[in-house]
Write an enzyme that holds these catalytic residues in place. Structure first.
Site, PDB file in Angstrom:
ATOM      1  N   GLU A  17       0.824  -1.216   0.000  1.00 21.10           N
ATOM      2  CA  GLU A  17       0.000   0.000   0.000  1.00 21.10           C
ATOM      3  C   GLU A  17       0.857   1.265   0.000  1.00 21.10           C
ATOM      4  O   GLU A  17       0.448   2.296  -0.537  1.00 21.10           O
ATOM      5  CB  GLU A  17      -0.943   0.019   1.200  1.00 21.10           C
ATOM      6  CG  GLU A  17      -2.048  -1.032   1.136  1.00 21.10           C
ATOM      7  CD  GLU A  17      -1.644  -2.369   1.737  1.00 21.10           C
ATOM      8  OE1 GLU A  17      -0.437  -2.575   2.027  1.00 21.10           O
ATOM      9  OE2 GLU A  17      -2.539  -3.219   1.916  1.00 21.10           O
ATOM     10  N   MET A  74      24.481   8.192   2.195  1.00 16.47           N
ATOM     11  CA  MET A  74      24.427   9.514   2.809  1.00 16.47           C
ATOM     12  C   MET A  74      24.684   9.423   4.315  1.00 16.47           C
ATOM     13  O   MET A  74      25.376  10.267   4.888  1.00 16.47           O
ATOM     14  CB  MET A  74      23.073  10.178   2.527  1.00 16.47           C
ATOM     15  CG  MET A  74      23.011  11.628   2.949  1.00 16.47           C
ATOM     16  SD  MET A  74      24.217  12.655   2.075  1.00 16.47           S
ATOM     17  CE  MET A  74      23.239  13.222   0.684  1.00 16.47           C
ATOM     18  N   LYS A  83     -17.511  -0.296   5.768  1.00 18.70           N
ATOM     19  CA  LYS A  83     -17.971  -1.313   4.809  1.00 18.70           C
ATOM     20  C   LYS A  83     -19.492  -1.251   4.641  1.00 18.70           C
ATOM     21  O   LYS A  83     -20.008  -1.446   3.528  1.00 18.70           O
ATOM     22  CB  LYS A  83     -17.543  -2.697   5.297  1.00 18.70           C
ATOM     23  CG  LYS A  83     -17.629  -3.767   4.224  1.00 18.70           C
ATOM     24  CD  LYS A  83     -16.927  -5.032   4.681  1.00 18.70           C
ATOM     25  CE  LYS A  83     -16.955  -6.101   3.592  1.00 18.70           C
ATOM     26  NZ  LYS A  83     -16.257  -7.327   4.026  1.00 18.70           N
ATOM     27  N   PHE A 121     -11.595  -6.803  13.924  1.00 15.54           N
ATOM     28  CA  PHE A 121     -10.501  -7.296  13.079  1.00 15.54           C
ATOM     29  C   PHE A 121     -10.117  -6.230  12.047  1.00 15.54           C
ATOM     30  O   PHE A 121     -10.968  -5.693  11.337  1.00 15.54           O
ATOM     31  CB  PHE A 121     -10.940  -8.580  12.365  1.00 15.54           C
ATOM     32  CG  PHE A 121      -9.900  -9.098  11.409  1.00 15.54           C
ATOM     33  CD1 PHE A 121      -8.668  -9.551  11.861  1.00 15.54           C
ATOM     34  CD2 PHE A 121     -10.150  -9.113  10.038  1.00 15.54           C
ATOM     35  CE1 PHE A 121      -7.707 -10.013  10.979  1.00 15.54           C
ATOM     36  CE2 PHE A 121      -9.183  -9.586   9.146  1.00 15.54           C
ATOM     37  CZ  PHE A 121      -7.961 -10.038   9.623  1.00 15.54           C
ATOM     38  N   GLN A 122      -8.838  -5.931  11.975  1.00 16.30           N
ATOM     39  CA  GLN A 122      -8.269  -4.936  11.055  1.00 16.30           C
ATOM     40  C   GLN A 122      -8.884  -3.549  11.251  1.00 16.30           C
ATOM     41  O   GLN A 122      -9.012  -2.777  10.304  1.00 16.30           O
ATOM     42  CB  GLN A 122      -8.376  -5.387   9.599  1.00 16.30           C
ATOM     43  CG  GLN A 122      -7.482  -6.599   9.308  1.00 16.30           C
ATOM     44  CD  GLN A 122      -7.261  -6.874   7.839  1.00 16.30           C
ATOM     45  OE1 GLN A 122      -8.123  -6.607   7.010  1.00 16.30           O
ATOM     46  NE2 GLN A 122      -6.099  -7.420   7.503  1.00 16.30           N
TER      47      GLN A 122
END
Lengths: 549, 86
Positions: free
Chosen positions: A47, A461, A159, A109-110
């Protein structure tokens, strides 16, 4: 029609043709609506890459980039990309799935409070609580993302909202009222310009974001003020102009930094006095008055006092300041002499590949339309210093956030935005590994992105700073256990080659650019090469360290 | 350390107070005192917050004014610092 189908319809009304994302449980209705919804979707492999792909798309095209992810870990993985867009003022709309309204706050959940998480790294964010609000929220989100100072906007959609029935209706038009130009401030700015004897034009990324390059170039040409840019301002001014002195700041050119330090007036356009630009703030251009032009009035006086601040569209205010060639001939001569005296040097000894020279050769092999994305580190500064850009939309560099892993997703986004133009990634071995899984995305989409991987087997760097400021204690920056990058690319079905000697450079660049597929050019460089010049921490910009060679 | 009173008007959204407080902390200001009330129709919020910082108040008030749901921000210097409670 359900909420998810309504989202797709509204996105199309906003002109969206490309989305970057990754599916998951809480956003499945939206993915179902996308299946035959008429909008292209690129499946990224993380993502974060979806968000950075949207950033690259937005930067290359000037349009709003769109990304989506599921709830919980999907949404948290987007956050880095949104922070990147926030720091660089990039218009992005992110849509995240959320657990159903009834489950929010139950540690489902999630579930994560993505609205709460996003508050510090978005321009605005929404939790959709009513399916009837979806259309107006999406329309407003796009307006917020692209208006004023652009930035990322997040829309969290539970949802149950995605599956709820909804009657499509016209969205409420959302517009922002234009500011009226402050005539008194304009007159004051003109007076300061007329009185200046050693002015410098200091150009930031805001000019490109405002599509004001033409107006800025007209102002620069007419006034004849010597000019410098920030990292994000690169490409805004004509790189070949005799009065263009290059990038200022920590790894800026010596001419740019010396001119700014000696200036008696800074005309700052679409820039924000980043600490990488100013160095020690108390010692930055101490004798300069400041005219600050920006769409975001909150930038005036935030870091450096502005004697005149004008909050306006740059396309409107710059023409009002354009008109007279300033009587500063001695200063122009002084700046030309600085530029002549401090040219880059490419006479590097030995058989090995000198990255600055290689990037100059790469730049010469590309045409003016090519887009170059980079990651973060030494290679990023070498790109800024040694490659030539004629448009800010062609130089995609994570400036504000400094996001390692930015380059490959950004190059993919850029290629989708402008398929007719070459998209080239310049990366380092540390950065490349941060989003290396996007080689799979590249192969899946059959995008001919050309990748130049400068491999010094170090986090270069950080290693440079350890060498210079931490007594050579190279803590966790040695990457001699890097994988075989060419074999790894081959595992994704992408051809490539490794080069190690300077005479191999130009033929290899030619082979890469002639390839009609994605291509990895793996370039071994010395681990000891540093980026010069360098303004060390805590000192003024005119006290630059230089190579001892 | 300067102390200022901020009067903030905002459209009612569940997260507006969170946005304002986050911005206040992040921009380097300490909240010394605050009150919040909703309008009779529950459409708007009035927030009065007393903050202190070494930084100029404009650094905060300008950023607060940019927040989407904030409609007005006024800053006033406190003539008499708040008494510290024991």
């Amino acid at each position: 029609m359900n909420g998810a189908q309504y989202i797709v319809q509204t996105l199309k009304q906003q002109g969206v043709t490309q989305i970057f994302g990754y599916p998951g449980g809480a956003i499945m209705p939206l993915y179902d609506a996308l299946y035959d919804g008429g909008v292209d979707h690129l499946l990224c492999r993380h993502e974060q890459a979806a968000a950075l792909g949207a950033v690259g798309y937005a930067r290359a095209s000037g349009q709003v980039g769109v990304c989506m992810a599921t709830s919980g870990p999907g949404a948290t993985n987007l956050i880095t990309g949104l922070a990147d867009a926030m720091l660089d003022s990039i218009p992005v709309v992110a849509i995240t799935g959320q657990v159903p309204m009834a489950a929010i706050g139950t540690d489902a959940f999630q579930e994560v409070d993505v609205l709460g998480m996003s508050l510090s790294c978005t321009k605005h964010s929404y939790l959709v609580e009513n399916v009837e609000d979806l259309g107006d929220i999406i329309a407003e989100a796009f307006e917020v993302a692209r208006s004023g100072r652009p930035g990322p906007v997040l829309i969290d959609v539970p949802k149950n909202i995605q599956v709820a029935p909804v009657e499509p209706r016209a969205t409420v038009p959302c517009t922002t009222a234009p500011n009226t130009l402050d005539e008194a401030a304009l007159a004051e700015a003109k007076a300061l310009l007329a009185a200046a004897r050693q002015p410098v034009l200091y150009v930031g990324g805001g000019v490109g974001m405002a599509n004001a390059e033409a107006e800025l170039r007209a102002f620069a040409e007419q006034s004849g003020i010597p000019a410098v840019t920030t990292l994000k301002g690169i490409g805004t001014l004509n790189p070949d102009h005799e009065l263009f002195l290059g990038m200022l700041g920590m790894h800026g050119t010596k001419a740019a930094n010396l001119a700014v330090q000696q200036s008696d007036l800074l005309m700052v356009v679409g820039a924000r006095f980043d600490d990488r630009v100013t160095g020690k703030l108390d010692a930055f251009a101490v004798n300069a008055r400041v005219i600050h032009l920006d769409k975001d009035a909150a930038e005036f006086g935030k870091v450096r006092h502005a004697h005149v601040g004008i909050d306006a569209e740059l396309t409107e205010v710059l023409p009002r300041l354009t008109g007279e060639r300033l009587a500063i001939d001695p200063w122009r001569e002084q700046c030309r002499a600085l530029k002549d005296e401090h040219q880059w040097r490419y006479d590097h000894p030995g058989e090995g590949i000198f990255a600055p020279l290689m990037l100059k050769q790469l730049s010469e092999a590309l045409d003016d339309t090519a887009m170059v994305s980079c990651d973060v580190g030494q290679h990023q500064m070498w790109v800024a210093q040694h490659m030539r850009f004629t448009s800010p939309r062609n130089h995609l560099s994570s400036a504000g956030l400094g996001t390692m892993g930015f380059g490959l997703p950004a190059a993919i986004g850029a290629k989708l935005a402008r398929p007719e133009h070459e998209s080239v990634l310049v990366s380092g071995d540390g950065s490349f590994m941060m989003n290396v899984q996007e080689l799979g995305t590249l192969k899946r989409a059959q995008l001919p992105v050309k990748m130049v991987l400068l491999d010094n087997q170090r986090l270069g760097m950080v290693r440079q700073w350890q060498e210079l400021f931490f007594d050579g204690r190279f803590s966790e920056t040695i990457l001699t256990d890097n994988p075989d990058f060419v074999a790894m690319a081959a595992a994704f079905g992408i051809p490539g080659e490794t080069i190690t000697r300077k005479e191999q450079v130009q033929p290899a660049i030619a082979r890469m650019l002639q390839s009609d597929t994605a291509y990895l050019l793996h370039v071994r460089i010395s681990e000891e090469e540093n980026v010069w010049p360098l303004v060390p921490p805590g000192v003024a910009n005119d006290q630059m360290m230089e190579s001892k060679a | 350390m300067n102390q200022h009173n901020l009067q903030i008007e905002a459209q009612f959204r569940p997260e507006v107070l969170e946005r304002v407080l986050r911005m206040t902390r992040h921009r380097g200001f300490r909240v010394d005192d605050m009150e919040m009330s909703t309008s009779a129709d529950c459409q708007n919020l009035n927030i009065r917050v007393t903050v202190s910082s070494e930084r100029p108040i404009q650094l905060l008030s300008n950023q607060l004014a940019k927040l989407m749901n904030v409609t007005r921000v006024e800053a006033h210097i406190m003539e008499q610092p708040l008494k510290k409670s024991a």
